[in-house]
Design an enzyme around this catalytic site. Structure first.
Site, PDB file in Angstrom:
ATOM      1  N   SER A 126      63.594  86.658  59.773  1.00 20.78           N
ATOM      2  CA  SER A 126      62.372  85.854  59.906  1.00 20.78           C
ATOM      3  C   SER A 126      61.123  86.423  59.247  1.00 20.78           C
ATOM      4  O   SER A 126      60.106  85.744  59.157  1.00 20.78           O
ATOM      5  CB  SER A 126      62.071  85.603  61.385  1.00 20.78           C
ATOM      6  OG  SER A 126      62.873  84.542  61.846  1.00 20.78           O
ATOM      7  N   SER A 179      61.417  82.448  60.311  1.00 18.91           N
ATOM      8  CA  SER A 179      60.462  81.744  61.130  1.00 18.91           C
ATOM      9  C   SER A 179      59.012  82.156  60.913  1.00 18.91           C
ATOM     10  O   SER A 179      58.100  81.426  61.298  1.00 18.91           O
ATOM     11  CB  SER A 179      60.806  81.951  62.602  1.00 18.91           C
ATOM     12  OG  SER A 179      60.610  83.314  62.961  1.00 18.91           O
ATOM     13  N   LYS A 192      51.259  86.398  63.904  1.00 20.28           N
ATOM     14  CA  LYS A 192      52.194  85.316  64.221  1.00 20.28           C
ATOM     15  C   LYS A 192      51.969  84.861  65.663  1.00 20.28           C
ATOM     16  O   LYS A 192      51.619  85.659  66.532  1.00 20.28           O
ATOM     17  CB  LYS A 192      53.624  85.841  64.018  1.00 20.28           C
ATOM     18  CG  LYS A 192      54.721  84.785  64.073  1.00 20.28           C
ATOM     19  CD  LYS A 192      56.083  85.422  63.738  1.00 20.28           C
ATOM     20  CE  LYS A 192      57.222  84.429  63.886  1.00 20.28           C
ATOM     21  NZ  LYS A 192      58.524  85.024  63.511  1.00 20.28           N
TER      22      LYS A 192
END
Lengths: 478, 477, 95
Positions: free
Chosen positions: A171, A147, A71
């Site tokens: 997330s 997210s 990420k």
């Protein structure tokens, strides 16, 4: 050999690499091809034009050089790490996050492309990325969740073998549920946060997003453990998670919190959950309804605690040392313009809300009281875990929603985290595994929560369930 | 109208740990810009703090030495404000649960002793350094993250002299504990002051000003002197004192209001989530207490009772730990019961030599034995006191023994009255007026004549003997 | 207590964020709605409840006073938007 390696899990790849059925070069080039073919539609990765794999010299470790997708908020030395924010444009950390160091020494290749995300992990749909939204591989007009939407979509679309996400209020788990993959938020303190660009320091955890539970246990085992660079990383032994995968959950005591079935749960999600529960019973678990009375306060508490911490954590993005700077003759102007232009709408909303919650005259009413309610929420869980081994809920009240559907209604967006937030507030581990599909062919996730540092039980329950069902074998048609 | 000043001091002292408060970067002064930095003290995204054990230990030590109650439960907090020397735009500091509270420090201003309350002692991190240029400011983060103690006094200080004595006493404690360099020029000790004035006898406090930018103890004293005058004049002429921050301008010898617009302070303190709290148990506190050496105040008392010296002398001799150790050795070894002579030597010639050379007494590299040897030569009247000072300087410069120097320079004292008679006669001849004065009963004229005779003998004459000779010859004249 | 436009303006200044007039308008509206929602925890009686400032039951995490390698100035400054020599540079600070 003409095997399509990109569909394989990490543990399958290791087996085939061990048996010399395939080579690492085939794995890497297979992935590269897949990304080139699929990603223009899915947009799971940012900066797609950059070199795709950072070759790892230690490829000999247990991970055999298998590439891992990271990420965009986890620091990778020399590779852009921008939290998908304009304000961090061009930021290349001079160091690796502890999880990256651990992965490299376990022989993983760190993929040069970083996974898309909501800016600074602020969001539940990956629409708040400076680089534009990621699309759900199951339905391209839907969000992948967020997210960590880029990580989850990449894994679901076979554009990644496995991935790291971060989870502050869901997330990892919510996008895993939306994309039909496995995602785990470990116990707060299990995985080092050193090198994770902080959103909310008391809630953030890095965790795995994988194609199946076995990969989850594999990746968790590599990234877990005490880190002297993170004061909140706990010095507790890391068990061999592989041993949890024995399919035996006879006598496992499962609780279902009744408060999770009131607000806005979609009927098809409810059905999927009920089927999952009866499957767990069939496997020998006992299931009982309990009450977690402070559940309805979790979202309000979260949006005070998380934004307050975020407002302080994001103060450093000011144009002085790195990232964007909007030129100005005057220092305060420079700060304000840089941050006014550098932050997206959601970031501004949260920083302002968090600043408000800490500001003079509001601190007691908002921040301090939120911490007190947080105590009550944690006590709810402490009580439940005296009697039960795990708690089962849907991961999200709905399946993936349409891109654009909730962007203009932040409160509605916040409520999509309603089932995942409590685990972060209480610091406990939680996993999401696929448990069915809606009529629109969108995946639904089952969330399992356990006691602090009892990731073993999560994996055990999740694995038993996964192996008894077919959901993890379904692939989106992109 | 008389005005009383009410002063509170806020001192920040660097702790001299090897590494910074929250990372492993060195703390040495004077390194090239941004060469002692890492992701943590630069506040780079993703970095996290871990507290240095030595910093906490040092802080507890200071708290105990300042008679504070160390709190069993303490935590660090974030103080949020934007400033380019603050890399995270928050400072890790302490807010509602500081390390320690409610201490005191006894000061001695030469006449009286006074107890100054210490509100709190807490731990925090320093910011970087700004260098202002024509159109830009430059930032060096080498100092960022150095552990800092904030020591806040109660507004118990009522004069610039007391403020000076407080700072001297505080510095002395920090040096005794060997936890800080206390060098204001290098910025390892900094002091801000809150000051207000009120009419003598009034109970309510006046409006205070905060004074900053004072780079020495003397500057603190001067700034307070100036500010008392300024505020008193304001009040006397019926004007209101404005609550503001003022900067000391050493060149102009004035305090001036800050040019930057001051904003309402809203620091949004909250518990630092990256650092779990600290529990300091009674046993641990006792352990630290055991490691605290004799403090200046205790030494002063002991010097007074053991050696019978005055509080004033004891305060001077103990202000620096190294001085105190050397002084104690000398005083102990000095054979006489009355220690006044050796004390005078230490406070007078020795400390003045040390100050001239910018060092402490041991830095003069003269042993206690040699110093006492020199003193005994004076007492045995083998050399004059005046010559002895010349010998002392020479001993320090060359490292040689007193006897050698005396021999070489022919400084042995002349006590033989016969050989002094010609000197006396010469003096009488050359100072007709003083002789006349003396004969008219002016005693001080004799001292003048003794002085002249000493000068003539280049300090070698024994002053007592020459005085007697002079008296005799004057009677004859 | 709903959050007013003035409060949002003040808080945005504290947070050093420039807001366009339209943005301020919209944000104030949204934040008001969010704060009203958040206010629901005011119905709880929180007397005697401790504040969970740290969720982990750990304390006294300390490191030894031992040096660790850091960054050289060149690396520290590699992403700097403006530098002079080995210094970061910013618009002049007025004290």
């Amino acid at each position: 050999m003409n095997l399509n390696t990109s569909t394989l899990t990490a543990h399958e790849l290791i087996e085939k690499l061990d048996g010399r059925e395939i080579t690492l070069e085939e794995v890497l080039s297979g992935l590269r091809e897949r990304i080139n073919k699929i990603d223009p539609q899915v947009k799971a990765y940012v900066r797609r034009n950059e070199p795709q794999a950072a070759v790892n010299p230690a490829a000999a470790g247990p991970l055999k050089g298998i590439p891992v997708t990271v990420k965009d908020n986890i620091c990778t030395e020399g590779l852009n790490t921008e939290c998908c924010s304009h304000i961090l444009e061009g930021f290349r950390p001079p160091y690796d996050a502890t999880v990256i160091r651990k992965l490299k020494s376990a022989g993983a290749t760190i993929l040069g492309l970083k996974a898309n995300m909501d800016e600074f992990a602020f969001g539940s749909s990956t629409e708040n990325s400076y680089f534009g939204p990621t699309h759900n591989p199951w339905r391209l007009d839907c969000v992948p969740g967020g997210s960590s939407g880029g990580s989850a979509a990449a894994v679901a679309a076979d554009e990644a073998v496995f991935a790291l996400g971060s989870d502050t209020g869901g997330s990892i788990r919510q996008p895993a549920a939306f994309c039909g993959v496995v995602g785990m938020k470990p116990t707060y303190g299990r995985v080092s946060r050193y090198g994770l660009i902080a959103f909310a320091s008391s809630l953030d955890q890095i965790g795995p997003i994988t194609k199946d539970v076995e990969d989850c246990s594999l990746l968790l085992g590599v990234i877990s453990g005490h880190d002297p660079l993170d004061s909140t990383s706990v010095d507790a032994p890391v068990p061999d998670y592989g041993k949890s995968l024995d399919r035996d959950i006879k006598g496992l005591k499962i609780a279902i919190p009744k408060e999770y079935f009131v607000e806005g749960m979609e009927a098809q999600v409810k059905e999927a959950l009920e089927e999952a529960v009866s499957e767990l019973k069939k496997l020998g678990a006992t299931v009982k309804e309990i009450s977690l009375p402070h559940t309805k306060y979790a979202v309000p508490v979260y949006y005070i605690v998380a934004t307050a911490e975020a407002s302080s954590n994001l103060a450093r993005f000011d144009g002085v040392q790195y990232g964007l700077r909007i030129k100005s003759e005057n220092l305060i102007e420079m700060y304000k313009k840089t941050r006014g232009e550098g932050f997206g709408q959601e970031a501004k909303r949260r920083v302002i809300l968090g600043t408000f919650a800490l500001s003079h005259g509001y601190y007691e009413a908002y921040y301090l009281n939120a911490l007190k309610v947080r105590t009550l929420i944690k006590r709810d869980f402490d009580g439940a875990f005296k009697e039960f081994d795990c708690i089962v809920t849907p991961t999200s009240p709905s399946a993936a929603f349409k891109i654009g559907e909730k962007v203009e209604d932040p409160l509605k967006m916040y409520l999509s985290d309603i089932y995942t937030i409590s685990a972060n507030l209480a610091g406990i581990p939680a996993i999401s595994v696929p448990c069915g599909f809606t009529g629109d062919n969108l995946p639904v996730g089952l969330q399992i929560l356990a006691r602090p540092f009892d990731e073993g039980t999560l994996l055990k329950a999740a694995f038993a369930y996964e192996q008894a069902t077919v959901w993890h074998k379904m692939k989106p048609k992109v | 109208m008389d005005y009383q000043a009410v002063i509170g001091l806020e001192v920040h002292a660097h702790l001299k740990t090897r590494t910074k408060a929250f990372c492993g970067c060195p703390t040495e002064f004077g390194a090239p810009a941004n060469s002692q930095v890492c992701p943590v003290c630069l506040g780079f995204p993703g970095s996290l703090p871990v507290l240095n054990k030595a910093a906490l230990d040092f802080a507890v030590k200071v708290a105990l030495a300042l008679n504070c109650t160390v709190q069993e439960f303490t935590k660090l907090d974030r103080k949020n404000y934007f400033y380019p020397d603050l890399p995270k735009n928050y400072q890790i500091s302490q807010y509602d649960l500081p390390l320690s509270r409610n201490g005191f420090l006894d000061i001695f201003t030469g006449k009286t002793r006074k107890r100054i309350g210490i509100t709190r002692v807490h731990l925090e991190e320093d910011a970087g350094k700004l260098i202002h240029q024509e159109s830009v400011s430059l930032v060096d983060f080498n100092r960022s993250g150095i552990p800092l103690l904030e020591i806040v006094s109660e507004p118990d200080i009522n004069s610039p002299q007391e403020a000076y004595a407080y700072l001297t006493a505080l510095k002395s404690i920090l040096e005794y504990l060997e936890v800080s360099d206390c060098d204001m020029e290098k910025g390892s000790l900094r002091c801000d002051a809150n000051i207000s004035v009120r009419k003598a006898g009034e109970k309510t406090l006046g409006t205070k000003a905060e004074l900053k930018n004072m780079n020495s103890f003397k500057a603190v004293r001067d700034a307070l002197d100036y500010e008392i005058l300024r505020q008193s004049e304001e009040v006397a002429s019926g004007n209101a004192v404005v609550q503001e921050t003022r900067l000391w301008d050493a060149g102009k010898q004035k305090t001036l209001p800050m040019r930057a617009k001051e904003e309402a302070k809203d620091y949004r303190y909250f518990p630092e989530p990256d650092l779990p709290p600290f529990i300091i148990r009674a046993e641990a506190i006792e352990e630290v207490r055991k490691g605290i050496p004799e403090m200046p105040r205790e030494k002063i008392s002991r010097f007074m009772s053991d050696f019978g010296i005055s509080e004033y002398d004891a305060t001077i001799l103990t202000s620096r730990k190294e001085d105190a150790l050397f002084a104690e050795e000398c005083i102990k070894e000095y054979p006489e019961k009355d220690k006044k002579t050796v004390t005078n030597w230490l406070i007078g010639p020795l400390l003045s030599e040390a100050n001239n050379r910018n060092c402490a007494l041991p830095g003069l590299r003269i042993t206690a034995k040699r110093l006492l040897g020199l003193i005994s030569l004076v007492e045995r009247q083998e050399i004059s006191g005046l010559s002895a000072k010349t010998v002392l300087t020479e001993m320090i410069d060359s490292g040689r023994e007193a006897g050698e120097i005396i021999k070489e320079k022919g400084l042995s004292q002349v006590s033989d009255s016969a050989s002094l008679e010609s000197v006396a006669d010469e003096v009488i001849r050359e100072n007709v007026k003083s002789v006349a004065d003396f004969k008219q009963g002016k005693e001080s004229a004799l001292m003048f004549l003794v002085g002249q005779a000493m000068k003539k003998s280049r300090g070698k004459a024994n002053p007592k003997v020459i005085q007697e000779v002079l008296k005799r010859r004057l009677a004859d004249a | 207590m709903p959050i007013t436009k003035d409060t949002v303006e003040y808080v945005a200044h504290l947070a050093r964020i420039d807001l366009q007039a339209k943005e301020l308008e919209k944000l104030s509206r949204q934040l008001e709605e969010i704060v009203i929602f958040i206010d629901r925890f005011k119905e709880l009686d929180l007397k005697g409840v401790s504040a969970a400032s740290h969720i982990l039951p750990i304390h006294n995490v300390l490191r030894e006073d031992a040096p660790r390698p850091g960054l050289c100035a060149e690396k520290a400054l590699q992403c700097a938007p403006q530098k002079e020599g080995n210094f970061f540079a910013v618009p002049k600070v007025i004290e």
